[in-house]
Design an enzyme around this catalytic site. Structure first.
Site, PDB file in Angstrom:
ATOM      1  N   ARG A  64       0.800  -1.216   0.000  1.00  0.00           N
ATOM      2  CA  ARG A  64       0.000   0.000   0.000  1.00  0.00           C
ATOM      3  C   ARG A  64       0.840   1.277   0.000  1.00  0.00           C
ATOM      4  O   ARG A  64       0.368   2.342  -0.399  1.00  0.00           O
ATOM      5  CB  ARG A  64      -0.916   0.017   1.232  1.00  0.00           C
ATOM      6  CG  ARG A  64      -0.160   0.072   2.534  1.00  0.00           C
ATOM      7  CD  ARG A  64      -1.060   0.199   3.748  1.00  0.00           C
ATOM      8  NE  ARG A  64      -0.284   0.190   4.977  1.00  0.00           N
ATOM      9  CZ  ARG A  64       0.362   1.252   5.459  1.00  0.00           C
ATOM     10  NH1 ARG A  64       0.294   2.401   4.822  1.00  0.00           N
ATOM     11  NH2 ARG A  64       1.062   1.157   6.581  1.00  0.00           N
ATOM     12  N   ARG A 118      -1.987 -22.531  29.160  1.00  0.00           N
ATOM     13  CA  ARG A 118      -1.452 -22.178  27.847  1.00  0.00           C
ATOM     14  C   ARG A 118      -2.366 -21.168  27.153  1.00  0.00           C
ATOM     15  O   ARG A 118      -2.323 -21.003  25.938  1.00  0.00           O
ATOM     16  CB  ARG A 118      -1.301 -23.441  26.992  1.00  0.00           C
ATOM     17  CG  ARG A 118      -0.166 -24.345  27.486  1.00  0.00           C
ATOM     18  CD  ARG A 118      -0.179 -25.688  26.811  1.00  0.00           C
ATOM     19  NE  ARG A 118      -1.370 -26.459  27.169  1.00  0.00           N
ATOM     20  CZ  ARG A 118      -1.531 -27.748  26.890  1.00  0.00           C
ATOM     21  NH1 ARG A 118      -0.570 -28.407  26.267  1.00  0.00           N
ATOM     22  NH2 ARG A 118      -2.630 -28.375  27.229  1.00  0.00           N
ATOM     23  N   ARG A 119      -3.186 -20.489  27.960  1.00  0.00           N
ATOM     24  CA  ARG A 119      -4.119 -19.508  27.429  1.00  0.00           C
ATOM     25  C   ARG A 119      -3.821 -18.101  27.943  1.00  0.00           C
ATOM     26  O   ARG A 119      -4.685 -17.229  27.955  1.00  0.00           O
ATOM     27  CB  ARG A 119      -5.553 -19.895  27.813  1.00  0.00           C
ATOM     28  CG  ARG A 119      -5.953 -21.277  27.327  1.00  0.00           C
ATOM     29  CD  ARG A 119      -7.358 -21.631  27.789  1.00  0.00           C
ATOM     30  NE  ARG A 119      -7.729 -22.971  27.344  1.00  0.00           N
ATOM     31  CZ  ARG A 119      -8.915 -23.539  27.596  1.00  0.00           C
ATOM     32  NH1 ARG A 119      -9.826 -22.864  28.299  1.00  0.00           N
ATOM     33  NH2 ARG A 119      -9.183 -24.751  27.154  1.00  0.00           N
ATOM     34  N   CYS A 123       0.714  -3.444  14.469  1.00  0.00           N
ATOM     35  CA  CYS A 123       1.764  -4.240  13.818  1.00  0.00           C
ATOM     36  C   CYS A 123       2.151  -5.401  14.740  1.00  0.00           C
ATOM     37  O   CYS A 123       2.146  -6.550  14.331  1.00  0.00           O
ATOM     38  CB  CYS A 123       2.974  -3.375  13.498  1.00  0.00           C
ATOM     39  SG  CYS A 123       2.632  -2.097  12.261  1.00  0.00           S
ATOM     40  N   ARG A 132       2.850  -8.774  12.601  1.00  0.00           N
ATOM     41  CA  ARG A 132       2.353  -9.044  11.252  1.00  0.00           C
ATOM     42  C   ARG A 132       3.182  -8.323  10.191  1.00  0.00           C
ATOM     43  O   ARG A 132       3.288  -8.776   9.047  1.00  0.00           O
ATOM     44  CB  ARG A 132       0.884  -8.611  11.125  1.00  0.00           C
ATOM     45  CG  ARG A 132       0.694  -7.116  11.228  1.00  0.00           C
ATOM     46  CD  ARG A 132      -0.714  -6.657  10.883  1.00  0.00           C
ATOM     47  NE  ARG A 132      -0.815  -5.211  11.035  1.00  0.00           N
ATOM     48  CZ  ARG A 132      -0.469  -4.328  10.091  1.00  0.00           C
ATOM     49  NH1 ARG A 132      -0.004  -4.752   8.935  1.00  0.00           N
ATOM     50  NH2 ARG A 132      -0.589  -3.031  10.310  1.00  0.00           N
ATOM     51  N   SER A 133       3.762  -7.164  10.566  1.00  0.00           N
ATOM     52  CA  SER A 133       4.509  -6.362   9.615  1.00  0.00           C
ATOM     53  C   SER A 133       5.522  -5.519  10.370  1.00  0.00           C
ATOM     54  O   SER A 133       5.181  -4.879  11.364  1.00  0.00           O
ATOM     55  CB  SER A 133       3.553  -5.459   8.825  1.00  0.00           C
ATOM     56  OG  SER A 133       4.269  -4.594   7.964  1.00  0.00           O
ATOM     57  N   ASN A 134       6.763  -5.512   9.895  1.00  0.00           N
ATOM     58  CA  ASN A 134       7.800  -4.759  10.591  1.00  0.00           C
ATOM     59  C   ASN A 134       8.926  -4.427   9.626  1.00  0.00           C
ATOM     60  O   ASN A 134       9.245  -5.226   8.740  1.00  0.00           O
ATOM     61  CB  ASN A 134       8.346  -5.595  11.752  1.00  0.00           C
ATOM     62  CG  ASN A 134       9.256  -4.806  12.657  1.00  0.00           C
ATOM     63  OD1 ASN A 134       9.175  -3.590  12.728  1.00  0.00           O
ATOM     64  ND2 ASN A 134      10.129  -5.497  13.360  1.00  0.00           N
ATOM     65  N   ASP A 135       9.513  -3.247   9.771  1.00  0.00           N
ATOM     66  CA  ASP A 135      10.666  -2.867   8.964  1.00  0.00           C
ATOM     67  C   ASP A 135      11.902  -3.471   9.611  1.00  0.00           C
ATOM     68  O   ASP A 135      12.470  -2.906  10.543  1.00  0.00           O
ATOM     69  CB  ASP A 135      10.773  -1.345   8.881  1.00  0.00           C
ATOM     70  CG  ASP A 135      11.830  -0.896   7.874  1.00  0.00           C
ATOM     71  OD1 ASP A 135      12.716  -1.718   7.547  1.00  0.00           O
ATOM     72  OD2 ASP A 135      11.767   0.241   7.417  1.00  0.00           O
TER      73      ASP A 135
END
Length: 234
Positions: free
Chosen positions: A21, A172-173, A192, A214-217
């Site tokens: 995008r 584990r929750r 992010c 989910r998204s990182n530089d």
């Protein structure tokens, strides 16, 4: 730092170019992971000068449920100014509530996740149980000839995690989430880093944390204020 630089090199050599995008292509390599042992040092890994006070201020803001750039600035963090007041898409968003508003971002979801339940009016047992769990009835209606009530509660996910670590460390929750699909259009910026899972070890009295991004530089990797384990989708 060595494993980080090796990962950067690996992504450059083995990643694939993808459009997105922003209009600037990325070199993508999903599913990469970095691991850090806090006993060996603080995992502030980056290739640029680190604004440590700003990072701490931002984290304090998240934990307070802040959704306003002015409040972040008061904590010494200015990184949200542009998202709040210069993002054309957010400025045109009808959910934006004036200057410095950021909408339902990270901390809101962490500390006040909006939970709704629609229950048939005939199911009194479910309604009573839900009310006993702190929900409040906010509406009543009818659908397909069946009457129902709507109940609401703001859920403090962080508090729930802390309580579970204390009371049931083997669970584990023990996790909290920032990706509220129903409110993504109400955020100046969708999260992010979005999923955090705690892993207490009763025997060693240690806690690990897995963080999913989910998204990182990757080339400018953010300081890792909170993670003992760091799972990254680049």
């Amino acid at each position: 730092m060595k494993q980080y630089l090796e990962l950067v090199s690996h992504v450059i050599q083995n990643g694939t170019k993808q459009a997105n995008r922003t209009g600037i292509n990325t070199i993508s390599f999903p599913g990469a992971m970095l691991r850090f042992d806090l006993q060996e040092g603080f995992p502030a890994i980056t290739t640029r000068k680190m604004a440590f006070k700003s990072a701490i201020g931002e984290m304090c803001g998240f934990l307070r449920g802040v959704n306003n750039a002015a409040e972040f600035r008061a904590l010494g963090c200015k990184v949200w100014d542009q998202n709040a007041n210069e993002n054309a898409q957010w400025l045109a968003n009808p959910f934006r509530q004036g200057d410095d508003d950021l909408g339902e971002i990270y901390g809101v979801q962490w500390r006040k996740w909006p939970a709704y339940k629609q229950i048939p009016l005939s199911n009194t047992a479910a309604i009573e149980q839900t009310l006993s769990n702190g929900y409040k009835q906010i509406a009543q209606g009818e659908e397909d000839g069946q009457a129902y009530v709507v109940l609401y509660k703001a859920i403090d996910q962080v508090r729930q995690c802390v309580d579970t670590i204390i009371k049931d460390p083997g669970s584990r929750r023990i996790l909290f989430h920032g990706w509220n699909v129903a409110q993504l259009d109400e955020m100046a910026l969708p999260p992010c880093h979005l999923l955090y899972q705690f892993h207490p070890n009763v025997e060693t009295k240690e806690i690990s944390l897995t963080l999913y991004i989910r998204s990182n530089d990757l080339g400018l990797l953010y300081p890792l204020e909170e993670s003992a384990q760091y799972a990254m989708a680049a």
